[in-house]
Structures are given as structure tokens and as C-alpha cells.
Design a protein around this motif. Sequence first.
Motif, PDB file in Angstrom:
ATOM      1  N   GLU A 135      23.134  -8.697  -4.976  1.00 28.61           N
ATOM      2  CA  GLU A 135      22.114  -7.832  -5.541  1.00 28.61           C
ATOM      3  C   GLU A 135      21.944  -8.089  -7.040  1.00 28.61           C
ATOM      4  O   GLU A 135      20.826  -7.986  -7.569  1.00 28.61           O
ATOM      5  CB  GLU A 135      22.496  -6.364  -5.303  1.00 28.61           C
ATOM      6  N   ILE A 136      23.034  -8.429  -7.698  1.00 31.24           N
ATOM      7  CA  ILE A 136      22.911  -8.754  -9.129  1.00 31.24           C
ATOM      8  C   ILE A 136      22.028  -9.984  -9.322  1.00 31.24           C
ATOM      9  O   ILE A 136      21.150 -10.016 -10.198  1.00 31.24           O
ATOM     10  CB  ILE A 136      24.311  -8.982  -9.735  1.00 31.24           C
ATOM     11  N   ALA A 137      22.293 -10.984  -8.472  1.00 31.00           N
ATOM     12  CA  ALA A 137      21.470 -12.198  -8.583  1.00 31.00           C
ATOM     13  C   ALA A 137      20.005 -11.897  -8.270  1.00 31.00           C
ATOM     14  O   ALA A 137      19.078 -12.361  -8.960  1.00 31.00           O
ATOM     15  CB  ALA A 137      22.014 -13.280  -7.654  1.00 31.00           C
ATOM     16  N   ALA A 138      19.764 -11.081  -7.216  1.00 27.75           N
ATOM     17  CA  ALA A 138      18.380 -10.741  -6.864  1.00 27.75           C
ATOM     18  C   ALA A 138      17.729  -9.921  -7.973  1.00 27.75           C
ATOM     19  O   ALA A 138      16.547 -10.128  -8.321  1.00 27.75           O
ATOM     20  CB  ALA A 138      18.375  -9.972  -5.540  1.00 27.75           C
ATOM     21  N   SER A 139      18.504  -8.990  -8.542  1.00 25.50           N
ATOM     22  CA  SER A 139      17.952  -8.177  -9.636  1.00 25.50           C
ATOM     23  C   SER A 139      17.647  -9.025 -10.850  1.00 25.50           C
ATOM     24  O   SER A 139      16.657  -8.795 -11.561  1.00 25.50           O
ATOM     25  CB  SER A 139      18.926  -7.069 -10.002  1.00 25.50           C
ATOM     26  N   GLU A 140      18.485 -10.012 -11.106  1.00 23.28           N
ATOM     27  CA  GLU A 140      18.213 -10.913 -12.224  1.00 23.28           C
ATOM     28  C   GLU A 140      16.912 -11.684 -11.991  1.00 23.28           C
ATOM     29  O   GLU A 140      16.096 -11.867 -12.921  1.00 23.28           O
ATOM     30  CB  GLU A 140      19.389 -11.872 -12.394  1.00 23.28           C
ATOM     31  N   GLY A 141      16.684 -12.139 -10.730  1.00 20.19           N
ATOM     32  CA  GLY A 141      15.446 -12.847 -10.429  1.00 20.19           C
ATOM     33  C   GLY A 141      14.228 -11.953 -10.585  1.00 20.19           C
ATOM     34  O   GLY A 141      13.202 -12.360 -11.150  1.00 20.19           O
ATOM     35  N   LYS A 142      14.356 -10.718 -10.089  1.00 19.67           N
ATOM     36  CA  LYS A 142      13.247  -9.782 -10.233  1.00 19.67           C
ATOM     37  C   LYS A 142      12.979  -9.454 -11.700  1.00 19.67           C
ATOM     38  O   LYS A 142      11.824  -9.305 -12.128  1.00 19.67           O
ATOM     39  CB  LYS A 142      13.535  -8.505  -9.454  1.00 19.67           C
ATOM     40  N   ALA A 143      14.043  -9.314 -12.467  1.00 26.48           N
ATOM     41  CA  ALA A 143      13.861  -9.028 -13.886  1.00 26.48           C
ATOM     42  C   ALA A 143      13.186 -10.184 -14.598  1.00 26.48           C
ATOM     43  O   ALA A 143      12.298  -9.982 -15.450  1.00 26.48           O
ATOM     44  CB  ALA A 143      15.235  -8.735 -14.529  1.00 26.48           C
ATOM     45  N   GLN A 144      13.575 -11.420 -14.222  1.00 17.61           N
ATOM     46  CA  GLN A 144      12.940 -12.586 -14.831  1.00 17.61           C
ATOM     47  C   GLN A 144      11.461 -12.668 -14.441  1.00 17.61           C
ATOM     48  O   GLN A 144      10.588 -12.968 -15.276  1.00 17.61           O
ATOM     49  CB  GLN A 144      13.671 -13.864 -14.390  1.00 17.61           C
ATOM     50  N   GLU A 145      11.196 -12.358 -13.168  1.00 21.02           N
ATOM     51  CA  GLU A 145       9.797 -12.365 -12.713  1.00 21.02           C
ATOM     52  C   GLU A 145       8.999 -11.293 -13.443  1.00 21.02           C
ATOM     53  O   GLU A 145       7.850 -11.522 -13.870  1.00 21.02           O
ATOM     54  CB  GLU A 145       9.766 -12.109 -11.207  1.00 21.02           C
ATOM     55  N   ALA A 146       9.625 -10.096 -13.614  1.00 24.49           N
ATOM     56  CA  ALA A 146       8.911  -9.025 -14.311  1.00 24.49           C
ATOM     57  C   ALA A 146       8.670  -9.390 -15.765  1.00 24.49           C
ATOM     58  O   ALA A 146       7.602  -9.097 -16.334  1.00 24.49           O
ATOM     59  CB  ALA A 146       9.713  -7.725 -14.203  1.00 24.49           C
ATOM     60  N   ARG A 147       9.629 -10.051 -16.416  1.00 24.96           N
ATOM     61  CA  ARG A 147       9.441 -10.453 -17.813  1.00 24.96           C
ATOM     62  C   ARG A 147       8.336 -11.497 -17.927  1.00 24.96           C
ATOM     63  O   ARG A 147       7.538 -11.488 -18.894  1.00 24.96           O
ATOM     64  CB  ARG A 147      10.757 -10.990 -18.388  1.00 24.96           C
ATOM     65  N   SER A 148       8.308 -12.416 -16.965  1.00 29.05           N
ATOM     66  CA  SER A 148       7.221 -13.428 -16.986  1.00 29.05           C
ATOM     67  C   SER A 148       5.849 -12.760 -16.821  1.00 29.05           C
ATOM     68  O   SER A 148       4.882 -13.085 -17.536  1.00 29.05           O
ATOM     69  CB  SER A 148       7.461 -14.461 -15.877  1.00 29.05           C
TER      70      SER A 148
END
Length: 411
Positions: A135-148
Amino acid sequence: MLEILLCSVLTILPDYLFRRFGQGKRFGKEITLYSVWFELRWGIVSCLMLSVGLITVIFYYHPSTKTATLYYRTVPIVSEASGRVAEIYVNSISGEVKKGEPIFRLDSATQEAAAEAARRKIAEVEAAMVAARSEIAASEGKAQEARSGLQQAIDELETKQELNRRGAGIVAFREIERLQNVVNGRRGAVAAATAAKQTAEAQVSSLLPAQKASAEAALAQATVEIAKTTIRAGVDGRVEQFTLRVGDIVNPIMRPAGVLIPEGAGRKAITAGFGQIEAQVMKVGMLAEITCVSKPWTVIPMVVTSVQDFIAAGQFRGGEQLVDAQQVVRPGTITVFLEPLYAGGLEGVKPGSSCIANAYTSNHDLINSGKLSTTRSLVLHAVDATAVVHAMILRIQALMLPIQTLVFSGH
């Protein structure tokens, strides 16, 4: 009896010899069965008085007791919890055991189930930790997508605002508001993705390790409870009267499983009870002798190693009622501990055996100190010499003890 015979030699015999040879009176003529008292009255009275005094001196300065026992400690074999016996390791009523050896085992199904539940909980927590890391890895991906997405929305908003500044009316004001709302929404998405990541990290770093530690503690507790179901010997010794069998219920309060006698118990000291009147005579270091029923015709030299400073008859336990002195019907005794004078002195004497004990007062050091007068030194010499009488009595008792026990006691 010995005291009377000894005193008669010093009193009645000289009186008789004086009557016989000094006065010429003959036994059977002037001295008859009926005239013995009148003819030998001085010797008889002197003999009685001397015998009473000698017996008093002997029993006071050289006390004797028949209440001497080789006490030994016993350890009850009990479990820490109630349960049904599942296995027995001592296959006879009595047997030798070493420290740490198992004696019997209780049914541990409940404890093993608790241990298995704790293991499952640990496995569940470990799986949850793996999922939380994912979940940490998935949350990191979502956070990166949201920042983009946020950066893209910001760039588009800034472009439209720059065009609007260069030429009025090129970009509609409604479009700029829409882009501003998109930027705000993207910022919220970034914050949500960051919060989800932090939540997953908190689970991995704090919550799940705490749950795992609790599960491990429960497993450790269950393991201890399982270990308690196996009852082991606390000391080297011998198990006696062990009649426990598989299927029996053991209760630590109401039903011990047997008795464990520690190795060497009852092999060190004799506990004797002397009369209270000997309280001022009994001292540590006094020589003593014993003879025991379990080892007849043997006199064992002993030494007094300890004199208990309290009499057990006077003890009471606090409660709501006052203690009446009349309740102490029997006077207590002075408890004295005797140890063999030589190594191996109690070898062959069974623990728990009843014995007869004599203690002997010795004034040798006081006499040799030179601080006493001649008269007192002679008196103390006489007191020490009377110990021979008690020593003879003890040897006669040792000689007659088997005969008295086997013949005259109705055995």
C-alpha cells in the motif's frame, strides 16, 4: 536405680560394716528383716538424701530426653494449575529423580490451542505488514500521479492567465475559474495520496509491529503455560507415595500428587526437646550422645550446634479473640539441634527415627582458668564426674531398647 546403688555404697554399706564389725551385730541375729530400719536408719536416710541430691544434679547439669527425632524436609509434588494427568514419567510408587527431570504431565490441549492462535496472529500481522508495504508503494504512485496532474493543471492555469494579461478577452474568465478549481482539486488529491502513504507507513512502523509484539507475548505466555503442564523435580531427591495415574485430576490446593524428599534430608542434625528447667544449662558446644531405634546398640557422639531462643508453646497468632494463658496446658520444651561430632556419625540412622539424647555439661575450661576457689573447683569436678552415671544409663537404654521394643511392648 544406678544412683541409689552408688549412694548406698557410700552410706548404707559403711553403716552396715560398722554395725557388723564395730558393734559385733550379725545379720540374721541382731540385724534382721524387721530391725533393718532401726539398725541402719542413719545409712538409709543418708542414702535417700544423697540419692535425691545426686539425681537432681545429674538431671539438671546433664539433661536427658526421649523426644529426639531426625526431622527431614518434604516437598509436596503439586502443579501450578488444575488439570487431568496425561502422562507419568515415574512408573513406581517411589523412585529417584534428579533436579529438572519430569515427574508427570497434564493435558495441555487448551494451552497448545492458545499457542497456535498466537502463531496464527503473528502470521496474520506479518501478512498485513507485507500488504501495508504494498500500500505504501501504491500510495507513492498515486501521490506522484496526483503531483503530476497538479503541476499540469498549474502550468495550464498560468498559461491562460498569461494570455489573458496580454490581450483582454482572449481567454474567458469562466475558463480561468475552471482551471483554478482543477488546481485546487489536484492539490486535494495530492494531500489525500500523501495522507494515505503516511497511514500505510504508520501501520508498518508502529501499529503492525505493536500487534506483532502483542501476539508474540501471547505466544510466549502460552508457551509458559504449556511448560507448566509438565511438573519437574525442583531438587535432587526421591519421590515417595506416588500413586498418581493417567486420567487423575490434580488440584494444587486440595490434591497434591505425592511427596518429594530432597537428597540428604534428615542426614545432618537431630532435633531434641529438653525440659524448660534446663534452659540455663543448654549451651552451644555442649557434648551429647544419642541412641536411636533405627540403629540399636549404638551410641553416637553429638555436639549441640544451636539452641532455639523461643518455646513453641507460647506462640499465638493474632485474631479477634484474646489469648487465655490457661489454654497452654502442656509446657513446651527447649528445642536443641544436635549434629554428629564426627563425619558420617548419622550413617545408618533412618530419617524420622526416634532417639534418646543426653547432653553433658563441661566445666573443664572454667576450672582450668584459675579464677575459681578450691571448693568451687571441687564441686564443679564432682558435677562433671556425675555425667558418667548418665552415660551408663544411656548405654543401658541402648542395650535394652531392642529387647524392650520386641519383647516387652507386645510386639
